[in-house]
Design a protein around this motif. Structure first.
Motif, PDB file in Angstrom:
ATOM      1  N   ALA A   1     -77.470 -22.341 -24.023  1.00  0.00           N
ATOM      2  CA  ALA A   1     -76.527 -22.019 -22.947  1.00  0.00           C
ATOM      3  C   ALA A   1     -76.560 -20.537 -22.577  1.00  0.00           C
ATOM      4  O   ALA A   1     -76.451 -20.177 -21.402  1.00  0.00           O
ATOM      5  N   ARG A   2     -76.706 -19.677 -23.562  1.00  0.00           N
ATOM      6  CA  ARG A   2     -76.702 -18.236 -23.269  1.00  0.00           C
ATOM      7  C   ARG A   2     -77.924 -17.834 -22.444  1.00  0.00           C
ATOM      8  O   ARG A   2     -77.833 -16.962 -21.576  1.00  0.00           O
ATOM      9  N   GLU A   3     -79.061 -18.451 -22.699  1.00  0.00           N
ATOM     10  CA  GLU A   3     -80.262 -18.161 -21.904  1.00  0.00           C
ATOM     11  C   GLU A   3     -80.186 -18.816 -20.528  1.00  0.00           C
ATOM     12  O   GLU A   3     -80.783 -18.331 -19.563  1.00  0.00           O
ATOM     13  N   ALA A   4     -79.453 -19.912 -20.431  1.00  0.00           N
ATOM     14  CA  ALA A   4     -79.347 -20.628 -19.152  1.00  0.00           C
ATOM     15  C   ALA A   4     -78.454 -19.907 -18.159  1.00  0.00           C
ATOM     16  O   ALA A   4     -78.735 -19.884 -16.949  1.00  0.00           O
ATOM     17  N   ALA A   5     -77.364 -19.300 -18.641  1.00  0.00           N
ATOM     18  CA  ALA A   5     -76.347 -18.724 -17.756  1.00  0.00           C
ATOM     19  C   ALA A   5     -76.894 -17.695 -16.758  1.00  0.00           C
ATOM     20  O   ALA A   5     -76.551 -17.747 -15.571  1.00  0.00           O
ATOM     21  N   PRO A   6     -77.756 -16.746 -17.174  1.00  0.00           N
ATOM     22  CA  PRO A   6     -78.256 -15.771 -16.191  1.00  0.00           C
ATOM     23  C   PRO A   6     -79.039 -16.402 -15.048  1.00  0.00           C
ATOM     24  O   PRO A   6     -78.986 -15.915 -13.914  1.00  0.00           O
ATOM     25  N   TRP A   7     -79.757 -17.485 -15.311  1.00  0.00           N
ATOM     26  CA  TRP A   7     -80.502 -18.137 -14.232  1.00  0.00           C
ATOM     27  C   TRP A   7     -79.565 -18.785 -13.224  1.00  0.00           C
ATOM     28  O   TRP A   7     -79.794 -18.718 -12.009  1.00  0.00           O
ATOM     29  N   PHE A   8     -78.506 -19.409 -13.717  1.00  0.00           N
ATOM     30  CA  PHE A   8     -77.538 -20.022 -12.813  1.00  0.00           C
ATOM     31  C   PHE A   8     -76.846 -18.956 -11.960  1.00  0.00           C
ATOM     32  O   PHE A   8     -76.700 -19.116 -10.747  1.00  0.00           O
TER      33      PHE A   8
ATOM     34  N   ALA B   1     -70.456 -22.766 -15.047  1.00  0.00           N
ATOM     35  CA  ALA B   1     -69.191 -23.101 -15.704  1.00  0.00           C
ATOM     36  C   ALA B   1     -69.450 -23.920 -16.965  1.00  0.00           C
ATOM     37  O   ALA B   1     -68.821 -23.689 -18.012  1.00  0.00           O
ATOM     38  N   GLU B   2     -70.393 -24.854 -16.891  1.00  0.00           N
ATOM     39  CA  GLU B   2     -70.729 -25.664 -18.071  1.00  0.00           C
ATOM     40  C   GLU B   2     -71.294 -24.798 -19.198  1.00  0.00           C
ATOM     41  O   GLU B   2     -70.976 -24.999 -20.376  1.00  0.00           O
ATOM     42  N   ALA B   3     -72.148 -23.837 -18.839  1.00  0.00           N
ATOM     43  CA  ALA B   3     -72.706 -22.942 -19.860  1.00  0.00           C
ATOM     44  C   ALA B   3     -71.602 -22.129 -20.528  1.00  0.00           C
ATOM     45  O   ALA B   3     -71.592 -21.943 -21.751  1.00  0.00           O
ATOM     46  N   MET B   4     -70.626 -21.646 -19.727  1.00  0.00           N
ATOM     47  CA  MET B   4     -69.512 -20.890 -20.298  1.00  0.00           C
ATOM     48  C   MET B   4     -68.652 -21.772 -21.202  1.00  0.00           C
ATOM     49  O   MET B   4     -68.143 -21.328 -22.235  1.00  0.00           O
ATOM     50  N   ILE B   5     -68.487 -23.032 -20.825  1.00  0.00           N
ATOM     51  CA  ILE B   5     -67.720 -23.955 -21.671  1.00  0.00           C
ATOM     52  C   ILE B   5     -68.425 -24.153 -23.007  1.00  0.00           C
ATOM     53  O   ILE B   5     -67.789 -24.135 -24.072  1.00  0.00           O
ATOM     54  N   GLU B   6     -69.728 -24.324 -22.961  1.00  0.00           N
ATOM     55  CA  GLU B   6     -70.484 -24.504 -24.213  1.00  0.00           C
ATOM     56  C   GLU B   6     -70.436 -23.257 -25.089  1.00  0.00           C
ATOM     57  O   GLU B   6     -70.484 -23.348 -26.319  1.00  0.00           O
TER      58      GLU B   6
END
Length: 305
Positions: free
Chosen positions: A231-238, A259-264
């Motif tokens: 999730a931490r690596e995914a958030a910057p791309w989103f 938002a899903e990445a922040m929830i995780e």
């Protein structure tokens, strides 16, 4: 402009002065020349401001001007008409200025709200490096760029089964090389070969930053990380995909996946910020195409709004 925004006292002084001139002289037109020029100047300035705030305005923000009498009637009637004309035009100017001021403040406050939300989200998705200590003993916490970095393949190397699964994914061969690269990354992601999909999609968005598929590529790259438990690596791309062009095809999806990445990651505050931004920016999509995902995410967190 402050003459008409402060109180009724300056206006009363102006009207009293005008009335005095009209009573003491038999030629009101001479006394009115200066004030008429000032009022016309103010009206022109308000119209110019309206054209900047409301491009394409049609002049409807002013009441019709009351023209002075041209019939050559009695002196008292001409004086009354002149004062009435000035009062009506002053009222129109005051009303227009108040309306413009309120609407400009509303637009400014809305823009500041969006900027604050984006800053909060961006601060959550910027990767941080280890602390550095300067020669003076002061410890600093530097931040790297918000541009995400792809995760390399496993250092131990893929197994024979993994290699066979990757080789089974064929890459399209069409006249659009960029679309072929994206489609190949999509097929890898669909086969749940997430590290390979990350590499293929990262190469695509780097090589084709202006391709029509790029908004899809950044969003899917974020999903390739998110679906792989990163999730931490995914958030910057989103976040990057949303900030690059919030009118792009997959910008709404990226904001919702952010938002899903922040929830995780357990960051409820920023998850709520992203959900609020999504609901306000894309109300039709929140009630339509992505309504199920939006409502599911909202049920996972407790937000104040």
């Amino acid at each position: 402009m402050t003459l008409f925004n402060s109180s009724a006292k300056p206006r009363a002084v102006l009207i009293g002065a005008l009335a005095g001139l009209l009573v003491t002289t038999g030629t009101p037109a001479v006394a009115q020349d200066g004030d008429e020029a000032r009022i016309r100047k103010l009206e022109a300035e308000v119209r110019a401001l309206q054209r900047r705030v409301f491009p394409g305005g049609d002049g409807r923000y002013f009441e019709p001007e009351i023209s002075s009498s041209q019939s050559g009637g009695a002196t008292n009637a001409a004086q009354t008409t002149a004062v009435t004309d000035i009062l009506a035009r002053l009222d129109a100017l005051e009303s227009s200025i108040q309306t413009l001021t309120g609407q400009v403040e509303q637009v400014t406050n809305t823009q500041r709200g969006f900027e604050a939300r984006l800053s909060a989200l961006e601060s959550a998705t910027v990767p941080r490096t280890a602390s550095n200590t300067s020669g003076s003993g002061t410890t600093t916490q530097p931040r790297t760029t918000t541009t995400p970095t792809p995760t390399p393949a496993q250092s131990s190397g893929p197994s024979a089964e993994r290699l066979a699964a990757v080789r089974a994914i064929t890459k399209p061969q069409t006249d659009d090389a960029g679309d072929d690269d994206y489609s190949y990354g999509f097929r890898l992601w669909e086969a749940e070969l997430y590290p390979e999909a990350q590499q293929a999609l990262a190469a695509f968005v780097e090589q084709y930053p202006n391709h029509w598929r790029t908004t899809y590529g950044r969003n899917l790259l974020g999903r390739a990380y998110l679906d792989n438990g990163q999730a931490r690596e995914a958030a910057p791309w989103f976040l990057q995909n949303y900030q690059a062009d919030n009118d792009a095809a997959r910008a709404p999806d990226s904001l919702l996946y952010l938002a899903e990445a922040m929830i995780e990651l357990g960051d409820t505050d920023r998850a709520c910020i992203a959900l609020a931004e999504f609901g306000e920016t894309y109300p039709a999509i929140a009630a339509g195409r992505l309504s199920d995902q939006y409502e599911a995410n909202r049920r996972k967190v407790s937000c104040s709004n």
